[in-house]
Scaffold this active site. Structure first.
Site, PDB file in Angstrom:
ATOM      1  N   HIS A   8       0.818  -1.214   0.000  1.00  0.00           N
ATOM      2  CA  HIS A   8       0.000   0.000   0.000  1.00  0.00           C
ATOM      3  C   HIS A   8       0.856   1.269   0.000  1.00  0.00           C
ATOM      4  O   HIS A   8       2.057   1.240   0.311  1.00  0.00           O
ATOM      5  CB  HIS A   8      -0.924   0.011   1.226  1.00  0.00           C
ATOM      6  CG  HIS A   8      -0.182   0.026   2.528  1.00  0.00           C
ATOM      7  ND1 HIS A   8       0.390   1.160   3.059  1.00  0.00           N
ATOM      8  CD2 HIS A   8       0.085  -0.972   3.413  1.00  0.00           C
ATOM      9  CE1 HIS A   8       0.974   0.876   4.201  1.00  0.00           C
ATOM     10  NE2 HIS A   8       0.813  -0.418   4.441  1.00  0.00           N
ATOM     11  N   GLU A  74      -2.461  -7.116   7.754  1.00  0.00           N
ATOM     12  CA  GLU A  74      -1.128  -7.057   8.357  1.00  0.00           C
ATOM     13  C   GLU A  74      -1.089  -7.861   9.651  1.00  0.00           C
ATOM     14  O   GLU A  74      -2.122  -8.178  10.250  1.00  0.00           O
ATOM     15  CB  GLU A  74      -0.767  -5.584   8.618  1.00  0.00           C
ATOM     16  CG  GLU A  74       0.615  -5.324   9.182  1.00  0.00           C
ATOM     17  CD  GLU A  74       1.755  -5.816   8.318  1.00  0.00           C
ATOM     18  OE1 GLU A  74       2.030  -7.039   8.363  1.00  0.00           O
ATOM     19  OE2 GLU A  74       2.383  -4.984   7.624  1.00  0.00           O
TER      20      GLU A  74
END
Length: 199
Positions: A8, A74
């Site tokens: 990202h 994550e």
């Protein structure tokens, strides 16, 4: 099949090195501005459900359908999330975790092995599914941790976990030619989807 494993764009927490983990932190204004559209256009992109990944995918692949994969989120850093190493330099739990090469359990979170196992299990299933369908490209937008877990387990050349974290808006292009026989992916290229002059 080629696999694009992308990280990202930048968040405010990236800048001040706070552990983000499973906290849903959006891209920063700078992170949005510096990302550029990717140079290929898949119909479908698989994403972490966290907004920093889905928002990045919408900028990189504005015409693609996004499919969230829960296990691409994550690593959960538990009580360390929202803090940085400076704020925790005297925290005994943090010092113990770092002293164990960050492999033990974060209080209230995951161990690195648990994180890697859940990420890699989801990744394996997705690669198998896409190869079975005959897809030519598999695009994934997720996190630095996702990259490190997948690349340490399946990537060639063989490298240490921490060497596989690309910069924001960057990632790896992998060949799945040997996947069915060797369960390995060969590194073909590294890519960076950042607008010139925006870094």
């Amino acid at each position: 099949m080629k696999i694009y494993l992308l990280r990202h764009g930048e968040t405010e927490w990236n800048v001040v090195k706070r552990y983000q983990g499973t906290k849903d932190i959006p891209l920063s204004d700078k992170g949005r501005a510096e990302l550029r559209r990717a140079d290929f256009s898949p119909e479908t992109v698989y994403v972490s459900p966290l907004s920093r990944a889905t928002e990045s995918a919408k900028i990189l692949f504005p015409e693609a359908s996004l499919i969230p994969v829960q296990d691409f989120r994550e690593m959960c850093f538990g009580v360390f999330e929202g803090r940085n190493y400076i704020e925790m330099e005297r925290d005994p739990d943090y010092l113990a975790w770092v002293g164990d090469n960050c492999t033990g359990r974060c209080p209230g979170g995951e161990t690195r092995a648990e994180f890697s196992d859940r990420t890699c299990k989801a990744f394996e299933a997705l690669v198998d599914q896409c190869l079975e369908r005959g897809d030519e490209i598999l695009a994934i937008v997720a996190h630095g941790g996702t990259q490190m877990a997948v690349m340490e387990r399946f990537g060639r050349p063989r490298r240490d976990y921490y060497t596989w974290c690309a910069g924001n808006g960057s990632g790896f292009v992998l060949s799945a030619d040997c996947w069915k026989t060797e369960r390995m992916l060969d590194l073909v290229d590294e890519v960076r989807y950042i607008n010139p002059g925006k870094e």
